[in-house]
Design a protein around this motif. Structure first.
Motif, mmCIF file in Angstrom:
data_model
loop_
_atom_site.group_PDB
_atom_site.id
_atom_site.type_symbol
_atom_site.label_atom_id
_atom_site.label_comp_id
_atom_site.label_asym_id
_atom_site.label_seq_id
_atom_site.Cartn_x
_atom_site.Cartn_y
_atom_site.Cartn_z
ATOM 1 N N LEU A 189 0.831 -1.202 0.000
ATOM 2 C CA LEU A 189 0.000 0.000 0.000
ATOM 3 C C LEU A 189 0.868 1.255 0.000
ATOM 4 C CD1 LEU A 189 -2.696 -1.050 2.634
ATOM 5 C CD2 LEU A 189 -3.053 -0.807 0.181
ATOM 6 N N VAL A 190 1.870 1.276 0.879
ATOM 7 C CA VAL A 190 2.740 2.447 0.974
ATOM 8 C C VAL A 190 3.455 2.696 -0.352
ATOM 9 C CG1 VAL A 190 4.818 3.382 2.085
ATOM 10 C CG2 VAL A 190 3.049 2.294 3.470
ATOM 11 N N MET A 191 3.907 1.617 -1.010
ATOM 12 C CA MET A 191 4.589 1.778 -2.289
ATOM 13 C C MET A 191 3.666 2.419 -3.324
ATOM 14 S SD MET A 191 7.692 0.891 -2.170
ATOM 15 C CE MET A 191 8.421 0.564 -0.570
ATOM 16 N N SER A 192 2.429 1.972 -3.373
ATOM 17 C CA SER A 192 1.518 2.546 -4.373
ATOM 18 C C SER A 192 1.209 3.997 -4.044
ATOM 19 C CB SER A 192 0.236 1.710 -4.481
ATOM 20 O OG SER A 192 -0.482 1.713 -3.260
ATOM 21 N N PHE A 193 1.121 4.336 -2.743
ATOM 22 C CA PHE A 193 0.882 5.728 -2.367
ATOM 23 C C PHE A 193 2.068 6.598 -2.759
ATOM 24 C CE2 PHE A 193 -1.699 3.978 1.457
ATOM 25 C CZ PHE A 193 -2.726 3.620 0.599
ATOM 26 N N ARG A 194 3.266 6.123 -2.470
ATOM 27 C CA ARG A 194 4.475 6.911 -2.767
ATOM 28 C C ARG A 194 4.636 7.132 -4.261
ATOM 29 N NH1 ARG A 194 8.883 4.168 1.403
ATOM 30 N NH2 ARG A 194 8.077 5.139 3.306
ATOM 31 N N LEU A 195 4.288 6.113 -5.043
ATOM 32 C CA LEU A 195 4.422 6.248 -6.489
ATOM 33 C C LEU A 195 3.441 7.273 -7.052
ATOM 34 C CD1 LEU A 195 4.868 2.490 -7.478
ATOM 35 C CD2 LEU A 195 6.594 4.293 -7.677
ATOM 36 N N SER A 196 2.337 7.487 -6.349
ATOM 37 C CA SER A 196 1.331 8.417 -6.858
ATOM 38 C C SER A 196 1.574 9.855 -6.418
ATOM 39 C CB SER A 196 -0.076 7.986 -6.413
ATOM 40 O OG SER A 196 -0.227 8.138 -5.016
#
Length: 248
Positions: free
Chosen positions: A179-186
């Motif tokens: 989840l954190v990875m997808s948030f950071r990428l956005s």
């Protein structure tokens, strides 16, 4: 995401060795089937005891295996534990392609829409209040991508816990790094986080209205929009990276 210290006197060196070697493996610098460098290799600069402890950690993540007389080799990618928080961090810390984005959001779509549906039938009033509080905090920091990520994580993890299913609730911690990875990428999305707020709000509203199908569909729409944002960011980064490589 650095590995926590081992508790030994060389804990810092041990954690650094795990971090460095793990990243090399996951990002392809040491490919499957290849032997790990030994302690005398100047690229490592660590003692045998530190390397031995690091190998134990990496073996636990499915990355390496040691055999008598043949040394320690990188295992096939099919043997890696990609849901391990460190392995996920190493994977998404390097160059990211659209296949990486697809894999990340396929994982989320496999879990979160059903969790939202169950939450709509089982969530308590107190849990719905926690979800509303996360939304309020997201709205307060919607123009700061870094700050937005924390309440966004709380929002999605809360929904997993609202299912009343202990197995699904445990996924809240298991997929936290994903989840954190997808948030950071956005974070670098040119549209920012504001367009996602009505989508988050719709998920919360459908859960509060005890509408399982509506909650499930709202979560699917939210994830589809998030994936599109991340794809645009990744493709933009890769185009810029490609341009730099051509100039060099």
């Amino acid at each position: 995401m650095p590995v926590a210290g081992s508790g030994h006197a060389f804990g810092g060196l041990h954690a650094a060795a795990v971090e460095r070697i793990g990243a090399w493996i996951v990002q392809g610098r040491i490919p499957p089937g290849e032997l790990l460098p030994n302690a005398s290799d100047p690229t490592l600069g660590i003692s045998r005891s530190v390397l031995r402890e690091a190998i134990k950690v990496l073996a636990g993540k499915g990355l390496v295996e040691s055999r008598p007389k043949t040394g320690t080799r990188v295992r096939a990618r099919s043997e890696w534990n990609f849901l391990d928080p460190d392995v996920l961090s190493w994977r998404y810390a390097g160059a990211i392609g659209t296949e990486d984005v697809r894999a990340l959001f396929e994982l989320r779509r496999a879990i979160e829409p059903m969790a939202a549906s169950l939450a709509a039938t089982r969530a308590s009033a107190e849990e719905i209040a926690v979800l509303e509080a996360a939304l309020t905090e997201m709205e307060a920091v919607v123009h700061d991508g870094e700050l937005f990520a924390k309440p966004d994580l709380v929002f999605h993890q809360t929904i997993l816990r609202m299912t009343g299913n202990e197995l699904i609730s445990s996924l809240a911690a298991l997929i936290e790094t994903a989840l954190v990875m997808s948030f950071r990428l956005s974070i670098d999305s040119p549209d920012g986080q504001e367009p996602s707020m009505p989508l988050h709000r719709e998920v919360a509203n459908r859960i509060a209205a005890r509408d399982p199908l509506g909650a499930q569909q709202a979560m699917i729409v939210l994830l589809e929009g998030a994936e599109q944002d991340v794809r645009r960011v990744v493709e933009g980064r890769n185009r810029r990276r490609g341009g730099r490589e051509i100039k060099e």
